[in-house]
Design a protein around this motif. Structure first.
Motif, short mmCIF file in Angstrom:
data_model
loop_
_atom_site.label_atom_id
_atom_site.label_comp_id
_atom_site.label_asym_id
_atom_site.label_seq_id
_atom_site.Cartn_x
_atom_site.Cartn_y
_atom_site.Cartn_z
N ASP A 1 0.83 -1.21 0.00
CA ASP A 1 0.00 0.00 0.00
C ASP A 1 0.86 1.26 0.00
OD1 ASP A 1 -2.35 -1.43 -0.09
OD2 ASP A 1 -2.76 -1.25 2.06
N PHE A 2 2.00 1.22 0.68
CA PHE A 2 2.91 2.36 0.70
C PHE A 2 3.52 2.56 -0.69
CE2 PHE A 2 7.27 4.02 1.56
CZ PHE A 2 6.90 5.29 1.97
N ILE A 3 3.90 1.47 -1.34
CA ILE A 3 4.46 1.55 -2.69
C ILE A 3 3.41 2.09 -3.66
CG2 ILE A 3 5.41 0.22 -4.61
CD1 ILE A 3 6.56 -1.69 -2.40
N TYR A 4 2.17 1.62 -3.54
CA TYR A 4 1.10 2.13 -4.39
C TYR A 4 0.93 3.63 -4.20
CZ TYR A 4 -0.25 -2.78 -5.08
OH TYR A 4 -0.26 -4.11 -5.38
N GLN A 5 1.04 4.10 -2.96
CA GLN A 5 0.91 5.53 -2.69
C GLN A 5 2.05 6.31 -3.36
OE1 GLN A 5 -1.70 7.26 -1.12
NE2 GLN A 5 -0.58 8.87 -2.17
N LEU A 6 3.26 5.78 -3.32
CA LEU A 6 4.39 6.43 -3.98
C LEU A 6 4.17 6.49 -5.50
CD1 LEU A 6 7.39 4.84 -2.02
CD2 LEU A 6 6.41 7.14 -1.72
N ILE A 7 3.62 5.43 -6.06
CA ILE A 7 3.30 5.41 -7.50
C ILE A 7 2.22 6.46 -7.80
CG2 ILE A 7 2.29 4.04 -9.38
CD1 ILE A 7 3.61 1.56 -7.98
N ASP A 8 1.19 6.48 -6.96
CA ASP A 8 0.12 7.48 -7.14
C ASP A 8 0.67 8.89 -7.07
OD1 ASP A 8 -1.69 5.36 -7.24
OD2 ASP A 8 -2.45 5.70 -5.20
N ASP A 9 1.56 9.14 -6.12
CA ASP A 9 2.15 10.47 -5.98
C ASP A 9 2.91 10.86 -7.25
OD1 ASP A 9 1.13 10.60 -3.40
OD2 ASP A 9 3.07 10.29 -2.42
N ALA B 1 -0.20 16.98 -12.71
CA ALA B 1 -0.24 18.38 -12.28
C ALA B 1 0.63 19.26 -13.19
CB ALA B 1 0.21 18.50 -10.84
N GLY B 2 1.66 18.69 -13.80
CA GLY B 2 2.55 19.44 -14.66
C GLY B 2 2.12 19.49 -16.12
N LEU B 3 1.04 18.77 -16.45
CA LEU B 3 0.54 18.79 -17.82
C LEU B 3 -0.14 20.12 -18.13
CD1 LEU B 3 -1.14 15.25 -18.01
CD2 LEU B 3 1.07 15.92 -18.99
N SER B 4 -0.19 20.43 -19.40
CA SER B 4 -0.93 21.63 -19.81
C SER B 4 -2.42 21.42 -19.53
CB SER B 4 -0.72 21.90 -21.30
OG SER B 4 -1.37 20.89 -22.07
N LYS B 5 -3.17 22.50 -19.46
CA LYS B 5 -4.63 22.40 -19.23
C LYS B 5 -5.28 21.55 -20.33
CE LYS B 5 -4.90 25.09 -15.62
NZ LYS B 5 -4.96 24.48 -14.32
N LYS B 6 -4.80 21.72 -21.55
CA LYS B 6 -5.34 20.94 -22.67
C LYS B 6 -5.10 19.44 -22.46
CE LYS B 6 -5.00 20.31 -27.64
NZ LYS B 6 -4.31 20.65 -28.87
N GLN B 7 -3.87 19.08 -22.07
CA GLN B 7 -3.56 17.67 -21.83
C GLN B 7 -4.36 17.12 -20.65
OE1 GLN B 7 0.74 18.29 -21.55
NE2 GLN B 7 1.00 16.78 -23.20
N GLN B 8 -4.51 17.93 -19.60
CA GLN B 8 -5.30 17.49 -18.45
C GLN B 8 -6.75 17.22 -18.88
OE1 GLN B 8 -4.84 20.09 -15.04
NE2 GLN B 8 -2.63 19.94 -15.10
#
Length: 121
Positions: free
Chosen positions: A91-99, A106-113
């Motif tokens: 579960d901790f590893i999954y959280q790191l992957i999710d992060d 979060a770093g994608l352009s608005k269009k890509q999001q």
């Protein structure tokens, strides 16, 4: 955690593709064309590079000094190498992957999001 478990979790995420752009030994997972996880297929024990907030990366490396290291062959400020040798809970590893995945989104352009949001709708 084994490579199949890692792979299945990563590819289950929205907009994720996988490939071997660096050769047959490194499996790369991308969301909207941006890397969020890289796993060395020949590494023993298995490890995965994951993007991480720089401040959190330092804390994690201090707390888990044997299992979370500065990103191998990556920008060490933004990437960690996570050793998957059963010392860290899944579960901790999954959280790191999710992060890592969420940092890339979060770093994608608005269009890509928006394109990502529109997938599977």
């Amino acid at each position: 955690m084994d490579i199949e478990t890692l792979r299945n979790y990563c590819i289950s995420k929205k907009g994720v593709t996988e490939g071997l752009p660096f050769g047959p030994d490194t499996l790369v997972f991308k969301v909207m064309g941006k890397m969020f996880a890289l796993a060395g297929l020949d590494a023993i024990p298995l490890s995965v590079n994951l993007k991480c907030d720089p401040e959190k990366a330092i804390i994690l490396r201090e707390q888990y000094e044997n299992n979370i290291l500065p990103g191998y062959h990556m920008n060490k400020q933004h990437w960690n190498t996570v050793i998957l040798d059963d010392h860290l809970k899944p579960d901790f590893i999954y959280q790191l992957i999710d992060d890592s995945y969420n940092l890339i989104i979060a770093g994608l352009s608005k269009k890509q999001q928006q394109e990502l949001k529109d997938l599977d709708e």
